[in-house]
Write an enzyme that holds these catalytic residues in place. Sequence first.
Site, PDB file in Angstrom:
ATOM      1  N   HIS A 166      54.178  40.942  37.818  1.00 49.06           N
ATOM      2  CA  HIS A 166      53.544  41.498  39.032  1.00 49.06           C
ATOM      3  C   HIS A 166      52.697  42.733  38.706  1.00 49.06           C
ATOM      4  O   HIS A 166      52.480  43.578  39.567  1.00 49.06           O
ATOM      5  CB  HIS A 166      54.590  41.880  40.082  1.00 49.06           C
ATOM      6  CG  HIS A 166      55.638  40.839  40.320  1.00 49.06           C
ATOM      7  ND1 HIS A 166      55.540  39.887  41.309  1.00 49.06           N
ATOM      8  CD2 HIS A 166      56.795  40.577  39.665  1.00 49.06           C
ATOM      9  CE1 HIS A 166      56.610  39.103  41.262  1.00 49.06           C
ATOM     10  NE2 HIS A 166      57.381  39.497  40.271  1.00 49.06           N
ATOM     11  N   SER A 287      26.646  54.256  31.539  1.00 49.91           N
ATOM     12  CA  SER A 287      26.128  54.275  32.900  1.00 49.91           C
ATOM     13  C   SER A 287      24.850  55.094  32.903  1.00 49.91           C
ATOM     14  O   SER A 287      24.731  56.071  32.179  1.00 49.91           O
ATOM     15  CB  SER A 287      27.156  54.905  33.829  1.00 49.91           C
ATOM     16  OG  SER A 287      26.515  55.425  34.975  1.00 49.91           O
ATOM     17  N   LYS A 293      30.816  57.680  31.234  1.00 49.99           N
ATOM     18  CA  LYS A 293      31.336  56.323  31.340  1.00 49.99           C
ATOM     19  C   LYS A 293      31.076  55.428  30.147  1.00 49.99           C
ATOM     20  O   LYS A 293      30.060  55.533  29.473  1.00 49.99           O
ATOM     21  CB  LYS A 293      30.769  55.649  32.594  1.00 49.99           C
ATOM     22  CG  LYS A 293      31.369  56.240  33.849  1.00 49.99           C
ATOM     23  CD  LYS A 293      31.160  55.335  35.014  1.00 49.99           C
ATOM     24  CE  LYS A 293      32.178  54.227  35.018  1.00 49.99           C
ATOM     25  NZ  LYS A 293      31.920  53.293  36.098  1.00 49.99           N
ATOM     26  N   GLU A 300      33.689  41.914  31.492  1.00 50.80           N
ATOM     27  CA  GLU A 300      33.411  41.539  32.888  1.00 50.80           C
ATOM     28  C   GLU A 300      32.569  40.263  32.945  1.00 50.80           C
ATOM     29  O   GLU A 300      32.782  39.391  33.795  1.00 50.80           O
ATOM     30  CB  GLU A 300      32.691  42.674  33.613  1.00 50.80           C
ATOM     31  CG  GLU A 300      33.568  43.898  33.804  1.00 50.80           C
ATOM     32  CD  GLU A 300      32.748  45.090  34.274  1.00 50.80           C
ATOM     33  OE1 GLU A 300      32.832  45.423  35.451  1.00 50.80           O
ATOM     34  OE2 GLU A 300      32.011  45.679  33.462  1.00 50.80           O
TER      35      GLU A 300
END
Length: 467
Positions: A166, A287, A293, A300
């Site tokens: 979980h 970024s 970042k 992704e």
Amino acid sequence: MTDGNSETKSSNQMWGGRFASGPDAIMEEINASIGFDKKLYAQDIRGSIAHATMLAHQGIISTEDKDKIVHGLNTILSEIESGAFEFSRRLEDIHMNIEARLATLIGPAAGRLHTARSRNDQVALDFRLWVKEELQRTEKALTALIAAFLDRAEEHADTVMPGFTHLQTAQPVTFGHHCMAYVEMFGRDRSRVRHAIEHMDESPIGAAALAGTGFPIDRHMTAKALGFAGPTRNSIDTVSDRDFALEFLSMASITATHLSRLAEEIVIWSTPQFGFIRLSDAFSTGSSIMPQKKNPDAAELVRAKTGRINGSLVALLTVMKGLPLAYSKDMQEDKEQVFDAAESLELAIAAMTGMVRDVTIRTDRMKAAAGSGYSTATDLADWLVREAGLPFRDAHHVTGRAVALAEQKSCDLADLSLADLQSIHADITDKVFDVLTVEASVASRTSFGGTAPNEVRKQIAWWRARN
Ligand code: ARG
């Protein structure tokens, strides 16, 4: 015909702006597959050479014609590979483009190539050859990915981390064990690839339009020349079946699903909040506005490609569903789905292999997280069963109370005093502290397939012997 005076043939006012004339231009556009099936040129030429060679061997065409045909086809192959070949949409597909060029190059002998065959068995052959080669590439790519995981697993057989259910801390495991879970998944994917190759290892050529042919062809000869185990056994099935493409797409979808779960873990683990891994510069981006970042774009995109690949599977299943035997033009829609999925899958596996090899494992962060969240609670319960003779259910209850006490004191289980523990159950001794560390917990899971470092090393050795 679409050339000539387009003004005189008016196109549809609602949607015909881009068409030079009426229905025949639309027909050409919907009918043509050359835009994508040109990818099959090498398979088409190989198939034609095998077919012509067999026709001559069987005395169906003359050796001279066969020689001209083979020579012409080889010329076309180099024309296509050098970029000199002009593909024509008017000629519909790769098969007719090549045959028309052959006629220009060698004259009437070209017309003999299509004896005892049809575009139906021709396209079934070309596409099968292509899918088979793609599966062979996929097998190699998966082997490289598995090898990358085996190396990381070996390196981190002793690295503790939290195991999750979980996405909540469950029990400590080793990072090597977690890596080996992916080896199992990609290993099954690879065996699906191998099975798919076995299933499709039959040559379609010679099934002709659907009924076979009266010419004395030798289908065993062409099958052998093209590297198949043998010819297909039913000509109707041969020209109407696309389950080899569906099998490719199913395998691709399952593999991509595995890849996307890995991608998701990479995304989560590379956040500052988790901080389990640091991605290499080679597989991340910055970024344009936030200088701090480092984004896991490759992961992704792998996650997203899965949607695309699954879409291809569903699209082709839907095309094939309800088609009567044998060939229908619907089946021309098989290729783009497979080509697109193949490209996406190849890229996704390669990107993942690179990421797995390059990623930095932050063992300190993993270890710190492994000990938090009362991850050794099960070890305490097991100890109570083993050493104090409690039934597991009672031990579970006692441990729950110990967790509640630790929570109340804002400390870990191992930080509770013996007096604290004995206030919950009198039979607890200081020996219990031996099992409350994450290392002890992990080392104790020695059941077959368990997370104990030595067990994991055995599994690594098993896979290495099978690579
Ligand atoms: N381009 C066609 C396809 O991909 C080739 C087969 C055409 N056969 C036919 N009977 N029209 O399916």
